[in-house]
Design a protein around this motif. Structure first.
Motif, short mmCIF file in Angstrom:
data_model
loop_
_atom_site.label_atom_id
_atom_site.label_comp_id
_atom_site.label_asym_id
_atom_site.label_seq_id
_atom_site.Cartn_x
_atom_site.Cartn_y
_atom_site.Cartn_z
N THR A 78 -38.54 35.66 13.22
CA THR A 78 -39.10 35.76 14.56
C THR A 78 -38.90 37.17 15.12
OG1 THR A 78 -39.26 34.62 16.70
CG2 THR A 78 -37.04 35.00 15.82
N SER A 79 -39.26 37.36 16.36
CA SER A 79 -39.22 38.68 16.99
C SER A 79 -37.81 39.04 17.44
CB SER A 79 -40.17 38.70 18.20
OG SER A 79 -39.69 37.78 19.18
N GLY A 80 -37.68 40.23 18.00
CA GLY A 80 -36.41 40.65 18.62
C GLY A 80 -35.25 40.63 17.65
N PRO A 81 -34.20 39.84 17.95
CA PRO A 81 -33.02 39.81 17.08
C PRO A 81 -33.34 39.28 15.68
CG PRO A 81 -32.91 38.05 18.71
CD PRO A 81 -34.05 38.94 19.11
N GLY A 82 -34.32 38.39 15.59
CA GLY A 82 -34.71 37.91 14.27
C GLY A 82 -35.19 39.06 13.41
N ALA A 83 -35.99 39.93 14.00
CA ALA A 83 -36.50 41.09 13.28
C ALA A 83 -35.41 42.12 13.02
CB ALA A 83 -37.65 41.72 14.07
N THR A 84 -34.61 42.42 14.04
CA THR A 84 -33.59 43.47 13.85
C THR A 84 -32.52 43.03 12.86
OG1 THR A 84 -32.36 42.72 15.82
CG2 THR A 84 -33.97 44.51 16.11
N GLY A 113 -44.14 46.74 24.79
CA GLY A 113 -43.76 47.90 25.58
C GLY A 113 -43.24 47.57 26.96
N ASN A 114 -43.20 46.26 27.30
CA ASN A 114 -42.76 45.83 28.64
C ASN A 114 -41.34 45.30 28.66
OD1 ASN A 114 -45.24 46.50 29.61
ND2 ASN A 114 -46.00 44.41 29.85
N ASP A 115 -40.61 45.47 27.56
CA ASP A 115 -39.26 44.91 27.44
C ASP A 115 -39.28 43.40 27.66
OD1 ASP A 115 -38.14 47.39 26.93
OD2 ASP A 115 -37.79 47.81 29.05
N ALA A 116 -40.27 42.75 27.07
CA ALA A 116 -40.40 41.30 27.19
C ALA A 116 -39.26 40.61 26.46
CB ALA A 116 -41.75 40.85 26.62
N PHE A 117 -39.08 39.33 26.77
CA PHE A 117 -38.01 38.56 26.13
C PHE A 117 -38.18 38.60 24.61
CE2 PHE A 117 -36.48 34.39 24.48
CZ PHE A 117 -35.13 34.60 24.72
N GLN A 118 -37.11 38.95 23.93
CA GLN A 118 -37.05 39.06 22.47
C GLN A 118 -38.11 40.01 21.91
OE1 GLN A 118 -36.80 35.06 20.69
NE2 GLN A 118 -34.57 35.19 20.86
#
Length: 572
Positions: A78-84, A113-118
């Protein structure tokens, strides 16, 4: 249009692309940004999704699968921490040229670019550690992007590719069309070597008195182990291998010198230092091989064969570069070798070096040593297992004492040196290899870094043989502290903080044993080899202060090679 069977959502297109790429397994972990994909995955029957317990484990598992099978490993997170969480694994694959495609979820396009959740800019984060990466902006570009991703990952010098998938692209629909061919601007790998350069190489090797083949992982990746065997044996050429090249040439063959470099065999390093022609095949002259570049192999004429033109002259200036796929070049080189060199005296000299300083360790004090365990693992498997190691002393001892007789049998983290690689990579290898035992050898430090993946092995009933060589230290760091940092063992002693590995693994549902008795090693290994329907774990509590020799200190020359402990009194 909506009644057209090819009118599909991005999620449906995703799986249709994987089907056409013949993907068998996908290693992943679900999350909000990829829920639409997981919704469709529920009904997919042509591939198996392997649920890991951490995204780093997913990437290492995909690496293990790719290295063992030669196919592209696939990851979905998934996005965010899943990706990092995939970043370490991606960097590891990049350093070792492993073909994987990592699909990451992303927030909807209008939120980027909006600092959206995850939200995380995974394309920006991974740009320096991928062969290429993509952010899919339009569902109409999805199929062609996935096709390109698999093509780029698996051709030329392999490597990781990231494909970032925004939520709205996954949900959008279009007419599906999968391209039959791929044309990536500026990307045209060279497979055939220059014929004049190959003829010149053959002439030089034929006239050599002390030729040496220096073999890297590129030989295994290109599937040219058979060509290498024929070429070396017909011309009686000694072969030394990098860590990633082990298995490219049979380790039990008399022409094999084993590994070269920092912890390579004494005779391999002496051969490098004294050869008159060095032929590098699919290797990159990394610092762990060369040591001090100015003094590396400076008596020899150097020939370098590599599919990656950027690897030529990158670390060591060579006399004759040949850009091309090793498999093609070796076949053409063999055809040009009309008169093989006379290597009789050279091979006799190498044999003298073997007798002068063989690999050895203390065998008579009744204490359990890592080298002894690895030798016994080799005896039990006869060099016919897939051996996956973590990073540290046990990794180097395995490279020295386990004789790999087949390509794709040695799976380890080389360039990045990633602790925590071993267990998840062995899980991936277990899905790729069904006809040989898969053995995971790990140290107590690295094992704890992805210990959560034990449940992945249990859930999937993988017949993994997990061996922990527990010296209650971060052993390789301790070795450097003793040799180069005034014996200040700063935060490397794990003796009072390690868990009970038997109890921990039993909590995961794994049959487990522990010993520090050399007399129990053989029977425990027999038990491990007899279990083929589930994982088993054995902890070998080994001598804590042992060090890996030979050793060329970082940045030093081969002439500075250390073959024994400087201060024997440090043996506790």
């Amino acid at each position: 249009m909506k009644n057209d069977p090819n009118y599909m959502s991005g999620a449906e297109i995703f799986f249709e692309c994987l089907r056409r790429e013949n993907v068998e397994y996908i290693f992943g972990y679900p999350g909000g940004a990829v829920l639409k994909i997981y919704e469709h995955l529920y009904d997919v029957d042509f591939l198996k999704h392997i649920l890991v317990r951490h995204e780093q484990g997913a990437v290492h598992a995909a690496e293990g699968y790719a290295k063992a099978s030669g196919k592209v490993g696939v990851v979905l997170v998934t996005s965010g921490p899943g990706a990092t969480n995939t970043v370490t694994g991606i960097a590891d694959a990049y350093m070792d040229s492993v073909p994987i495609v990592v699909f990451t979820g992303q927030v909807s396009s209008h939120l980027i670019g909006n600092d959206a959740f995850q939200e995380a800019d995974i394309v920006g984060i991974t740009r320096p550690i991928t062969k290429h990466n993509f952010l899919v902006r339009d569902v109409k570009e999805l199929a062609s992007t996935i096709k390109k991703a698999f093509y780029i990952a698996s051709t030329g010098r392999p490597g990781p590719v990231v494909v970032d998938l925004p939520k709205d692209v996954i949900a959008s629909k279009c007419i599906f069309k999968y391209p039959e061919e791929v044309d990536v601007r500026g990307y045209k790998p060279t497979y055939k070597g220059n014929s004049n350069q190959i003829k010149k190489a053959a002439e030089i090797i034929s006239k050599a008195k002390r030729p040496l083949l220096y073999v890297g992982g590129g030989v295994i990746m290109s599937g040219s182990s058979e060509e290498l065997k024929i070429f070396a044996r017909e011309n009686k050429l000694p072969v030394t291998m990098t860590l990633q090249g082990l298995g490219a040439f049979p380790g039990t063959d008399p022409l094999s010198l084993g590994m070269l470099g920092m912890h390579g065999t004494y005779w391999a390093n002496r051969a490098v230092d004294n050869c008159d022609v060095l032929v590098s095949l699919g290797a990159r002259f990394d610092d762990r091989v060369t040591g001090k570049v100015e003094t590396f192999c400076n008596k020899a004429y150097k020939i370098h064969v590599d599919i990656d033109p950027t690897a030529i002259d990158k670390n060591v200036i060579v006399d004759l570069p040949i850009v091309g796929d090793v498999k093609h070049v070796l076949a053409e080189l063999a055809a040009e070798m009309i008169n093989p060199p006379d290597t009789t005296e050279w091979l006799e000299q190498i044999e003298e070096w073997k007798n002068e300083c063989p690999l050895d360790y203390e065998k008579n004090d009744g204490r359990l040593r890592s080298e002894f365990v690895i030798e016994k693992i080799f005896e039990k498997t006869k060099g016919d297992a897939v051996v996956v190691t973590d990073v540290g002393q046990h990794q180097m001892w395995t490279a020295q004492y386990y004789k790999y007789n087949h390509p794709r049998s040695n799976i380890t983290s080389g360039g990045l040196g990633t602790m925590g690689f071993g267990l998840p990579a062995s899980i991936g290898a277990s899905f790729a290899v069904k006809d040989r035992p898969v053995v995971c050898i790990s140290g107590d430090g690295g094992f704890q870094m992805n210990i959560q993946e034990l449940i992945t092995a249990v859930y999937n009933k993988l017949p993994l043989k997990i061996f922990i060589l527990n010296n209650s230290f971060l052993g390789m760091v301790r070795q450097w502290q003793e040799l180069f940092h005034q014996e200040k063992y700063s935060f490397t002693d794990l003796g009072n903080s390690n868990p009970d590995f038997v109890k921990v693994s039993q909590a995961f549902g794994i049959e487990s044993y522990s010993t520090d008795n050399p007399n129990e090693v053989e029977s425990l290994l027999d038990k491990a080899m007899s279990i083929n329907d589930r994982p088993i774990l054995i902890e070998f509590r080994v001598v804590k202060e042992d060090m890996v020799f030979p050793m060329i200190p970082s940045g030093a020359s081969i002439s500075d090679m250390m073959v024994k402990r400087l201060n024997p009194k440090r043996m506790i």
